[in-house]
Design a protein around this motif. Structure first.
Motif, PDB file in Angstrom:
ATOM      1  N   GLN A   1      -6.233   0.877   0.095  1.00  0.00           N
ATOM      2  CA  GLN A   1      -6.925  -0.404   0.204  1.00  0.00           C
ATOM      3  C   GLN A   1      -6.766  -0.978   1.611  1.00  0.00           C
ATOM      4  O   GLN A   1      -7.714  -1.496   2.191  1.00  0.00           O
TER       5      GLN A   1
ATOM      6  N   LYS B   1      -9.101   0.743   3.979  1.00  0.00           N
ATOM      7  CA  LYS B   1     -10.490   0.263   3.823  1.00  0.00           C
ATOM      8  C   LYS B   1     -10.674  -1.060   4.551  1.00  0.00           C
ATOM      9  O   LYS B   1     -11.668  -1.277   5.209  1.00  0.00           O
TER      10      LYS B   1
ATOM     11  N   GLN C   1     -10.828  -0.437   8.257  1.00  0.00           N
ATOM     12  CA  GLN C   1     -12.102   0.158   8.638  1.00  0.00           C
ATOM     13  C   GLN C   1     -13.214  -0.884   8.609  1.00  0.00           C
ATOM     14  O   GLN C   1     -14.095  -0.891   9.474  1.00  0.00           O
ATOM     15  N   ASN C   2     -13.186  -1.764   7.640  1.00  0.00           N
ATOM     16  CA  ASN C   2     -14.219  -2.804   7.533  1.00  0.00           C
ATOM     17  C   ASN C   2     -14.112  -3.846   8.615  1.00  0.00           C
ATOM     18  O   ASN C   2     -15.095  -4.454   9.014  1.00  0.00           O
TER      19      ASN C   2
END
Length: 124
Positions: free
Chosen positions: A115, A118, A121-122
């Motif tokens: 998580q 992610k 990366q976002n």
């Protein structure tokens, strides 16, 4: 979710007002109150009728180290249980509980790590 189920249950048990703690735990872990309640029910902290179940006894002192030695093959179950003053069946039960808690912790930590990746990366 940031906390392990074990940590959630422990904080729930230690709370002065457990009912209010459910909302706090939900906020801390960015989940719903229903998610926290489900964990507490699954782990035996609360029943659907609202009554608390029997507390799980802590592992005997030095149990984890001896269980690790059994895993490595340094001790047999009989030797390990004798050294702790337990019956073989109780040692097996406690070792299974310990193994389950460790596996659950590893899964939760892996999920939290994924998580976090992610989110990183976002944000890039």
């Amino acid at each position: 979710m940031w906390m392990t189920e074990f940590d959630i249950c422990q904080r729930y048990r230690q709370a002065k007002n457990p009912k209010n703690m459910i909302g706090t735990l939900a906020d801390l872990n960015a989940v719903t109150k229903e998610d926290i309640t489900e964990i507490l029910i699954r782990r035996g902290e609360i029943r659907l009728g609202g009554k608390k179940t029997t507390k799980i006894r802590p592992l005997p002192e030095g149990f984890e180290q001896i269980a690790d030695r059994v895993d490595k093959g340094e001790l047999t179950i009989a030797e390990a249980s004798r050294s702790l003053g337990l019956k073989d069946s109780m040692f097996r039960y406690l070792k299974g509980r310990l193994d389950s808690e460790r596996a659950e912790t590893r899964l939760i930590e892996a999920a939290a790590g994924q998580q976090e990746k992610k989110w990183q990366q976002n944000s890039e």
